[in-house]
Scaffold this motif. Structure first.
Motif, PDB file in Angstrom:
ATOM      1  N   GLU A  85     -78.874  24.179  52.544  1.00 44.94           N
ATOM      2  CA  GLU A  85     -78.222  22.890  52.388  1.00 44.94           C
ATOM      3  C   GLU A  85     -77.883  22.640  50.919  1.00 44.94           C
ATOM      4  O   GLU A  85     -78.695  22.896  50.039  1.00 44.94           O
ATOM      5  N   ARG A  86     -76.692  22.125  50.699  1.00 42.11           N
ATOM      6  CA  ARG A  86     -76.327  21.692  49.348  1.00 42.11           C
ATOM      7  C   ARG A  86     -76.889  20.301  49.104  1.00 42.11           C
ATOM      8  O   ARG A  86     -77.085  19.520  50.034  1.00 42.11           O
ATOM      9  N   PRO A  87     -77.138  19.949  47.849  1.00 43.46           N
ATOM     10  CA  PRO A  87     -77.529  18.569  47.570  1.00 43.46           C
ATOM     11  C   PRO A  87     -76.394  17.616  47.942  1.00 43.46           C
ATOM     12  O   PRO A  87     -75.214  17.913  47.717  1.00 43.46           O
ATOM     13  N   THR A  88     -76.751  16.490  48.516  1.00 45.24           N
ATOM     14  CA  THR A  88     -75.769  15.498  48.949  1.00 45.24           C
ATOM     15  C   THR A  88     -75.888  14.253  48.091  1.00 45.24           C
ATOM     16  O   THR A  88     -76.991  13.708  47.927  1.00 45.24           O
ATOM     17  N   LEU A  99     -66.768  14.533  39.093  1.00 45.50           N
ATOM     18  CA  LEU A  99     -67.767  15.297  38.338  1.00 45.50           C
ATOM     19  C   LEU A  99     -68.729  16.038  39.258  1.00 45.50           C
ATOM     20  O   LEU A  99     -68.973  17.238  39.100  1.00 45.50           O
ATOM     21  N   MET A 100     -69.277  15.326  40.233  1.00 45.65           N
ATOM     22  CA  MET A 100     -70.344  15.895  41.042  1.00 45.65           C
ATOM     23  C   MET A 100     -69.839  16.931  42.037  1.00 45.65           C
ATOM     24  O   MET A 100     -70.560  17.884  42.361  1.00 45.65           O
ATOM     25  N   ALA A 101     -68.614  16.791  42.494  1.00 47.07           N
ATOM     26  CA  ALA A 101     -68.040  17.827  43.359  1.00 47.07           C
ATOM     27  C   ALA A 101     -67.917  19.138  42.594  1.00 47.07           C
ATOM     28  O   ALA A 101     -68.122  20.222  43.153  1.00 47.07           O
ATOM     29  N   GLY A 102     -67.617  19.049  41.301  1.00 48.84           N
ATOM     30  CA  GLY A 102     -67.535  20.237  40.470  1.00 48.84           C
ATOM     31  C   GLY A 102     -68.883  20.848  40.166  1.00 48.84           C
ATOM     32  O   GLY A 102     -68.958  21.993  39.708  1.00 48.84           O
ATOM     33  N   LEU A 103     -69.958  20.104  40.423  1.00 54.58           N
ATOM     34  CA  LEU A 103     -71.321  20.597  40.214  1.00 54.58           C
ATOM     35  C   LEU A 103     -71.968  21.019  41.530  1.00 54.58           C
ATOM     36  O   LEU A 103     -73.180  21.118  41.635  1.00 54.58           O
ATOM     37  N   ASP A 104     -71.139  21.245  42.536  1.00 57.10           N
ATOM     38  CA  ASP A 104     -71.561  21.778  43.837  1.00 57.10           C
ATOM     39  C   ASP A 104     -72.399  20.800  44.648  1.00 57.10           C
ATOM     40  O   ASP A 104     -73.254  21.193  45.435  1.00 57.10           O
ATOM     41  N   HIS A 131     -72.340  17.936  47.661  1.00 55.12           N
ATOM     42  CA  HIS A 131     -71.554  17.385  48.766  1.00 55.12           C
ATOM     43  C   HIS A 131     -71.497  15.876  48.531  1.00 55.12           C
ATOM     44  O   HIS A 131     -72.530  15.202  48.528  1.00 55.12           O
ATOM     45  N   VAL A 132     -70.300  15.343  48.326  1.00 54.28           N
ATOM     46  CA  VAL A 132     -70.138  13.945  47.915  1.00 54.28           C
ATOM     47  C   VAL A 132     -69.644  13.104  49.088  1.00 54.28           C
ATOM     48  O   VAL A 132     -68.642  13.431  49.724  1.00 54.28           O
ATOM     49  N   ARG A 133     -70.371  12.027  49.358  1.00 54.24           N
ATOM     50  CA  ARG A 133     -69.999  11.067  50.392  1.00 54.24           C
ATOM     51  C   ARG A 133     -69.803   9.717  49.732  1.00 54.24           C
ATOM     52  O   ARG A 133     -70.622   9.305  48.895  1.00 54.24           O
ATOM     53  N   VAL A 134     -68.753   8.998  50.112  1.00 50.13           N
ATOM     54  CA  VAL A 134     -68.502   7.663  49.581  1.00 50.13           C
ATOM     55  C   VAL A 134     -68.433   6.684  50.747  1.00 50.13           C
ATOM     56  O   VAL A 134     -67.676   6.894  51.697  1.00 50.13           O
ATOM     57  N   ALA A 140     -64.215  13.655  47.010  1.00 46.65           N
ATOM     58  CA  ALA A 140     -65.295  13.439  47.968  1.00 46.65           C
ATOM     59  C   ALA A 140     -65.007  14.175  49.272  1.00 46.65           C
ATOM     60  O   ALA A 140     -63.892  14.127  49.787  1.00 46.65           O
ATOM     61  N   GLN A 141     -66.020  14.843  49.793  1.00 44.00           N
ATOM     62  CA  GLN A 141     -65.866  15.544  51.072  1.00 44.00           C
ATOM     63  C   GLN A 141     -65.903  14.589  52.256  1.00 44.00           C
ATOM     64  O   GLN A 141     -65.385  14.903  53.325  1.00 44.00           O
ATOM     65  N   GLU A 142     -66.525  13.423  52.070  1.00 40.60           N
ATOM     66  CA  GLU A 142     -66.578  12.418  53.129  1.00 40.60           C
ATOM     67  C   GLU A 142     -66.268  11.046  52.539  1.00 40.60           C
ATOM     68  O   GLU A 142     -66.764  10.707  51.456  1.00 40.60           O
ATOM     69  N   LYS A 143     -65.482  10.263  53.276  1.00 40.33           N
ATOM     70  CA  LYS A 143     -65.201   8.881  52.905  1.00 40.33           C
ATOM     71  C   LYS A 143     -65.266   8.048  54.175  1.00 40.33           C
ATOM     72  O   LYS A 143     -64.620   8.371  55.160  1.00 40.33           O
ATOM     73  N   HIS A 144     -66.059   6.959  54.131  1.00 41.90           N
ATOM     74  CA  HIS A 144     -66.236   6.140  55.324  1.00 41.90           C
ATOM     75  C   HIS A 144     -66.156   4.664  54.964  1.00 41.90           C
ATOM     76  O   HIS A 144     -66.724   4.234  53.955  1.00 41.90           O
TER      77      HIS A 144
END
Length: 203
Positions: free
Chosen positions: A42-45, A61-66, A68-71, A87-91
């Motif tokens: 699992e990647r850090p989320t 920034l954080m997507a470039g540091l591997d 998984h970004v959720r907003v 961001a990989q997820e937006k809700h």
């Protein structure tokens, strides 16, 4: 897949499943015996609650540091949320029920950065007792102190609130959304690279 990888002089072992996950690292025992353990799968989320300008800069920034970004935001049609391609997820969700959308564990990082005092308090009240790797909240010391006092009055323990990084980020005198994002990213990385230990709050 999620699990634990263990290397020792006797060989390589993999134990699958989330129940096998534990703090990793190198251990040296008596008579030269040693072992190395590492979590896998699992990647850090990073969950950003609030999709404004700082969230946009921090996502990049954080997507470039591997990570998984959720907003998560409660405002349909918010321009900065729609523009956020990092961001990989937006809700779009109600802040009243945001707590059930945030997973616990050593790979879960959360920053609260909503549009106002009441929304921040509503969200923090749901997350303060969760077991998270990192929980931060954007805001001035005075605003955060008011929120903490209100939540203590609602029964949330002092130890739970002491673990919240507020004001969030390293003190680098940041002013712009991009500078604030750098300060938060640096603090998160400093926590990430320590031995893994989730934030355990008193219930």
């Amino acid at each position: 897949q999620p699990g634990r990888l263990r290397l020792s002089p006797s060989g390589l072992e993999f134990q699958a499943g989330r129940s096998a996950r534990a703090a990793g690292g190198f251990r040296l025992r008596a008579a030269g015996a040693w072992s190395y353990g590492e979590e896998t799968g699992e990647r850090p989320t990073l969950t950003l609650i609030g999709g404004g300008h700082v969230a946009l800069a921090l996502s990049q920034l954080m997507a470039g540091l591997d990570f998984h970004v959720r907003v998560l935001d409660d405002r349909p049609g918010l321009a900065t949320l729609e523009e956020n391609d990092a961001a990989q997820e937006k809700h779009v969700v109600s802040y009243r029920s945001v707590g059930r959308l945030v997973a616990e564990g050593s790979q879960s990082y959360v920053v609260i950065m909503t549009y106002g005092h009441q929304a921040d308090e509503k969200v923090l009240g749901q997350l303060a007792r969760k077991n998270l790797r990192y929980l931060g909240m954007l805001g001035s010391p005075a605003k955060n102190a008011r929120i903490f006092a209100n939540l203590r009055g609602k029964g949330i323990g002092r130890r739970a609130l002491e673990r919240v990084h507020a004001p969030v980020g390293l003190p680098i005198h940041s002013r712009t959304p991009e500078e604030i994002a750098v300060s938060i990213a640096a603090e998160i990385i400093s926590i990430k690279n320590q031995p893994k230990q989730v934030v355990k709050s008193e219930r």
